[in-house]
Design a protein around this motif. Structure first.
Motif, PDB file in Angstrom:
ATOM      1  N   GLN A 611      61.838  13.660  20.485  1.00 43.92           N
ATOM      2  CA  GLN A 611      63.138  14.132  20.948  1.00 43.92           C
ATOM      3  C   GLN A 611      63.145  15.648  21.186  1.00 43.92           C
ATOM      4  OE1 GLN A 611      65.901  12.546  17.944  1.00 43.92           O
ATOM      5  NE2 GLN A 611      66.753  11.263  19.557  1.00 43.92           N
ATOM      6  N   LEU A 612      62.472  16.415  20.338  1.00 45.17           N
ATOM      7  CA  LEU A 612      62.418  17.860  20.529  1.00 45.17           C
ATOM      8  C   LEU A 612      61.744  18.217  21.848  1.00 45.17           C
ATOM      9  CD1 LEU A 612      61.565  19.084  16.906  1.00 45.17           C
ATOM     10  CD2 LEU A 612      63.747  19.269  18.128  1.00 45.17           C
ATOM     11  N   VAL A 613      60.723  17.440  22.210  1.00 44.01           N
ATOM     12  CA  VAL A 613      60.095  17.621  23.518  1.00 44.01           C
ATOM     13  C   VAL A 613      61.127  17.381  24.618  1.00 44.01           C
ATOM     14  CG1 VAL A 613      58.384  16.664  25.125  1.00 44.01           C
ATOM     15  CG2 VAL A 613      57.778  17.055  22.729  1.00 44.01           C
ATOM     16  N   GLY A 614      61.950  16.346  24.428  1.00 40.41           N
ATOM     17  CA  GLY A 614      62.994  16.052  25.406  1.00 40.41           C
ATOM     18  C   GLY A 614      64.016  17.167  25.510  1.00 40.41           C
ATOM     19  N   TRP A 615      64.385  17.776  24.379  1.00 37.83           N
ATOM     20  CA  TRP A 615      65.344  18.877  24.420  1.00 37.83           C
ATOM     21  C   TRP A 615      64.781  20.077  25.170  1.00 37.83           C
ATOM     22  CZ3 TRP A 615      70.294  18.847  23.915  1.00 37.83           C
ATOM     23  CH2 TRP A 615      70.915  17.898  23.115  1.00 37.83           C
ATOM     24  N   VAL A 616      63.489  20.346  24.994  1.00 37.45           N
ATOM     25  CA  VAL A 616      62.867  21.430  25.761  1.00 37.45           C
ATOM     26  C   VAL A 616      62.945  21.122  27.253  1.00 37.45           C
ATOM     27  CG1 VAL A 616      60.715  22.657  26.221  1.00 37.45           C
ATOM     28  CG2 VAL A 616      61.337  22.079  23.870  1.00 37.45           C
ATOM     29  N   GLY A 617      62.706  19.839  27.603  1.00 33.95           N
ATOM     30  CA  GLY A 617      62.820  19.439  28.998  1.00 33.95           C
ATOM     31  C   GLY A 617      64.229  19.620  29.535  1.00 33.95           C
ATOM     32  N   VAL A 618      65.230  19.289  28.712  1.00 32.23           N
ATOM     33  CA  VAL A 618      66.627  19.455  29.129  1.00 32.23           C
ATOM     34  C   VAL A 618      66.931  20.927  29.390  1.00 32.23           C
ATOM     35  CG1 VAL A 618      69.019  19.315  28.331  1.00 32.23           C
ATOM     36  CG2 VAL A 618      67.482  17.368  28.028  1.00 32.23           C
ATOM     37  N   LEU A 619      66.488  21.806  28.473  1.00 26.63           N
ATOM     38  CA  LEU A 619      66.722  23.236  28.671  1.00 26.63           C
ATOM     39  C   LEU A 619      65.982  23.745  29.902  1.00 26.63           C
ATOM     40  CD1 LEU A 619      66.499  24.465  24.963  1.00 26.63           C
ATOM     41  CD2 LEU A 619      68.553  24.166  26.362  1.00 26.63           C
ATOM     42  N   GLY A 620      64.822  23.153  30.170  1.00 20.35           N
ATOM     43  CA  GLY A 620      64.060  23.548  31.355  1.00 20.35           C
ATOM     44  C   GLY A 620      64.776  23.237  32.646  1.00 20.35           C
ATOM     45  N   THR A 621      65.754  22.342  32.606  1.00 25.36           N
ATOM     46  CA  THR A 621      66.541  22.032  33.804  1.00 25.36           C
ATOM     47  C   THR A 621      67.278  23.268  34.296  1.00 25.36           C
ATOM     48  OG1 THR A 621      66.822  19.740  33.097  1.00 25.36           O
ATOM     49  CG2 THR A 621      68.375  20.560  34.730  1.00 25.36           C
ATOM     50  N   LEU A 622      67.697  24.128  33.375  1.00 29.45           N
ATOM     51  CA  LEU A 622      68.371  25.364  33.776  1.00 29.45           C
ATOM     52  C   LEU A 622      67.437  26.237  34.598  1.00 29.45           C
ATOM     53  CD1 LEU A 622      70.184  26.216  30.400  1.00 29.45           C
ATOM     54  CD2 LEU A 622      71.145  25.114  32.439  1.00 29.45           C
ATOM     55  N   ALA A 623      66.179  26.291  34.167  1.00 30.77           N
ATOM     56  CA  ALA A 623      65.196  27.070  34.933  1.00 30.77           C
ATOM     57  C   ALA A 623      64.973  26.465  36.309  1.00 30.77           C
ATOM     58  CB  ALA A 623      63.884  27.140  34.154  1.00 30.77           C
ATOM     59  N   ALA A 624      64.925  25.132  36.376  1.00 28.88           N
ATOM     60  CA  ALA A 624      64.702  24.459  37.664  1.00 28.88           C
ATOM     61  C   ALA A 624      65.867  24.709  38.614  1.00 28.88           C
ATOM     62  CB  ALA A 624      64.502  22.966  37.439  1.00 28.88           C
ATOM     63  N   LEU A 625      67.093  24.675  38.091  1.00 27.07           N
ATOM     64  CA  LEU A 625      68.264  24.923  38.933  1.00 27.07           C
ATOM     65  C   LEU A 625      68.288  26.380  39.407  1.00 27.07           C
ATOM     66  CD1 LEU A 625      70.961  22.941  36.920  1.00 27.07           C
ATOM     67  CD2 LEU A 625      70.129  22.393  39.209  1.00 27.07           C
ATOM     68  N   TYR A 626      67.982  27.290  38.502  1.00 28.35           N
ATOM     69  CA  TYR A 626      67.963  28.701  38.880  1.00 28.35           C
ATOM     70  C   TYR A 626      66.872  28.975  39.906  1.00 28.35           C
ATOM     71  CZ  TYR A 626      67.689  33.788  38.439  1.00 28.35           C
ATOM     72  OH  TYR A 626      67.667  35.135  38.708  1.00 28.35           O
ATOM     73  N   ASN A 627      65.734  28.336  39.732  1.00 27.60           N
ATOM     74  CA  ASN A 627      64.631  28.509  40.674  1.00 27.60           C
ATOM     75  C   ASN A 627      65.004  28.009  42.063  1.00 27.60           C
ATOM     76  OD1 ASN A 627      61.689  29.053  41.259  1.00 27.60           O
ATOM     77  ND2 ASN A 627      61.732  26.834  41.662  1.00 27.60           N
TER      78      ASN A 627
END
Length: 671
Positions: A611-627
């Motif tokens: 699940q912690l891996v999944g949370w990192v992925g969720v937070l990474g969505t912000l980077a993908a949107l900003y990119n």
């Protein structure tokens, strides 16, 4: 079938134990000819032939011991190797006496030990519940229990209030308490892991997702709750009570609910197999003891069937009063009057023009059925010690063949319904089983277990889970308003509106229903969404080194600022973590197919890491949107590069939608 472990259409061992049920539909039955015991005020007030039960009378074979043995000897020895099953036992009773009992195949393949009907123990799974229910009714007779009283009155802990209505034993015995599904520690790896009933119940209390008495949703937890209540009001431990008040009076000397087995019974225990061609599996320890821990012989089950067919009596011993047994066998709850309903513990499975009640049972490796033809005084028990290849519903095939030979029946052609085409279109869609997890991480399995109803050009419908022996979905024709029956067969299902106005699919297997899937939880939307997202994320990662090699070959370096490089790296890492989470989640539950003991709090740290891996992925969505936003802001950026960045951002958003819709990152690891 209703069982400790339910098969799903994916034939997954995990889904057999939990969901959805998960789920091969066994639609047993044609119609209910309601039986009204004279002393039972709870029996149906009127007897009528349900839609689709009109039939042509045909000559049947006489049920004799010699004919039955010849019939089964011609069927079972062929079925076992074809299904890769090690062994089976079948026992039949008739007119209050043992009629037939025989073992087939081996209880131990390696040592070539044959199955014996009176000397080989099988695990009947959820059929064990019938011992619990019978015991509950004994306490009702003594005035210690009231079927319609709040169960909190009998407990030393409290079930939280919900829906302004308490749960009763009648709700529990008809599988309508409203609990969601829970499977953690349903089985444990070792005897040392077994907990007292009260500890298990307190630690695994599920949420209530339906008002009591409204929606059937098969519940092992509720059955354990009833067993604990039995233990408290009787003053005897559950195992001891069953021994003293069920097994001993019925002379079931080779039966027990104890785990591990008593020393005198251990040599009699059949091995359990996934398939007979593979090594034997360890003894299965059922934590939910009242829901399915028993080990029995086929011969002992004859005594139990006789007692119920004779309204509580066996060889002069009365374990239930006549009126109590009749109430237990009568209909207590139904979704549609023309389809099978729930009795008290038993469920109706009427077929071939006869009222039949029974119960099925499954562990990972043992698979069993018990059927009582009440109006003919016949009982039928069958159990396999292997899961087998699962290409056919083996025990159902034997049971139906038995009925068709000795209780021959041919339904009449249904009259043409003018609304058939319109109704077929109306009911088409996807449906979610009521036996499900709604608030835990197990909700994710629901998306894989949805059932699809399709309309056919000839105005019939098909349910993808309801298949013929050839593996093809059966066609069902409308025989009445929103009531359908299989063409040239007896399987039936109907549709009704639930409290919210949505269509609900009701089958002849009354321990659950299927509710119309809302758009946001519809697998036809969610599965393509997550598959497409995973493809985009995977291709992004695969093209990352490929593009680097191509640029290196043509000596075309990326002209990016340090900030752009960091952002680009963060997006790729987000893709990686998203993929790792989905794969890790899938692998965790796939591992439980081979070792169901993994579904234990002991493995919560591993699940939390996933699940912690999944949370990192969720937070990474912000980077993908900003990119993606920055990509479109840059004037000299290649157009297709902008499109690619946008697709990655959308894939990450789809990932976030999916994991939160299906509770995959739910903080609680009680499931």
């Amino acid at each position: 079938m209703s069982s400790l472990l339910m098969r799903s259409k994916l034939n997954s061992r995990l889904l057999r134990c939990c969901v959805v049920g998960s789920i091969v539909l066994i639609l047993l039955g044609t119609g209910l000819f309601a039986q009204k015991p004279k002393t039972n005020p709870l029996a149906p007030k009127a007897e009528r032939a349900p839609q689709g039960t009109e039939h042509i009378s045909l000559a049947a074979h006489e049920l004799t011991q010699s004919d039955l043995e010849a019939f089964l000897d011609g069927m079972i020895p062929l079925q076992l190797p074809r299904e890769d099953v090690s062994g089976a036992v079948i026992s039949v009773v008739k007119d209050g006496k043992p009629f037939f009992a025989k073992g087939y195949g081996f209880s131990n393949v390696e040592k070539r030990i044959p199955v014996s009907p009176d000397g080989t123990l099988f695990r009947p799974g959820s059929i064990s519940k019938l011992f619990n229910w019978t015991s509950i009714m004994q306490q009702v007779e003594q005035g210690k229990l009231d079927l319609d009283r709040d169960v909190n009155d009998y407990l030393d802990f409290k079930i939280p209030p919900a829906y302004s209505k308490p749960i009763t034993l009648r709700n529990i015995m008809t599988h309508t308490p409203g609990f969601e599904e829970t499977i953690q520690e349903l089985f444990v790896a070792n005897a040392s892991d077994l907990k007292p009933l009260d500890e298990y119940l307190r630690e695994h209390l599920p949420a209530r997702i339906f008002p009591p008495g409204t929606t059937p949703a098969y519940s092992n937890y509720a059955t354990v709750l009833a067993g604990y209540i039995l233990q408290r009001v009787s003053g005897e431990p559950f195992d001891s009570y069953i021994e003293h008040h069920i097994f001993q009076p019925l002379q079931m000397s080779h039966s027990t609910t104890r785990q591990p087995l008593p020393d005198n019974l251990k040599p009699l225990m059949s091995n359990g197999y996934d398939v007979a061609s593979e090594p034997a599996k360890p003894f299965e320890f059922v934590e939910a003891v009242p829901a399915g821990s028993s080990s029995v012989t086929g011969a002992d089950m004859q005594h139990f069937m006789i007692a119920h067919l004779q309204n509580g009596q066996y060889e002069g011993t009365q374990i239930l009063r006549r009126e109590t047994a009749q109430m237990m066998h009568s209909r207590q709850f139904s979704n549609l009057p023309d389809l099978n309903g729930m009795c008290l513990g038993f469920y109706e499975e009427t077929r071939n023009g006869h009222r039949i009640i029974g119960h099925a049972g499954d562990t990972q490796y043992f698979h069993s059925d018990l059927h009582l033809i009440l109006d003919s005084g016949v009982g039928f028990f069958i159990s396999y010690n292997s899961a087998g290849k699962g290409e056919t519903r083996a025990r159902e095939a034997v049971w139906h063949a038995f009925l068709d030979r000795y209780f021959t029946y041919e339904p009449l052609q249904a009259p043409v319904q003018t609304t058939a085409a319109a109704d077929a279109g109306l009911v088409s869609g996807r449906y979610i089983i009521s036996r499900r997890s709604q608030t835990t991480i197990l909700k994710a399995l629901t998306v894989l277990g949805e059932s699809k109803v399709s309309s056919n050009p000839d105005s019939t419908i098909s349910l993808e889970d309801l298949k013929d022996l050839n593996g093809q979905p059966k066609k069902l024709e409308e025989i009445g308003p929103l009531m359908f029956r299989a063409v040239h067969d007896q399987d039936r299902l109907g549709f009704k509106r639930d409290e919210s106005g949505r269509l609900a699919l009701v089958t002849d297997f009354p321990v659950f229903v299927f509710q119309r899937s809302p758009w946001n939880e519809n697998s036809s939307f969610n599965l393509p969404l997550i598959v497409s997202a995973m493809v985009v994320l995977l291709l992004t990662l695969l093209f990352w080194p490929v593009a680097a090699l191509i640029r290196r070959h043509y000596r075309q370096p990326l002209n990016l600022t340090p900030q752009q490089r960091r952002l680009r790296l963060m997006v790729r890492l987000a893709c990686l973590f998203d993929l790792l989470f989905v794969c890790g989640f899938a692998v965790f539950f796939t591992m439980s197919e081979k070792d169901i003991g993994i579904l234990s709090p002991r493995f919560n740290p591993l699940l939390r890491m996933i699940q912690l891996v999944g949370w990192v992925g969720v937070l990474g969505t912000l980077a993908a949107l900003y990119n993606a936003f920055r990509s479109w802001q840059e004037q000299g950026r290649w157009f297709w590069s902008k499109v690619g960045d946008s697709l990655v951002a959308l894939a990450c958003v789809a990932f976030v939608w999916f994991v939160f819709t299906w509770n995959m990152l739910h903080w609680s690891l009680r499931y």
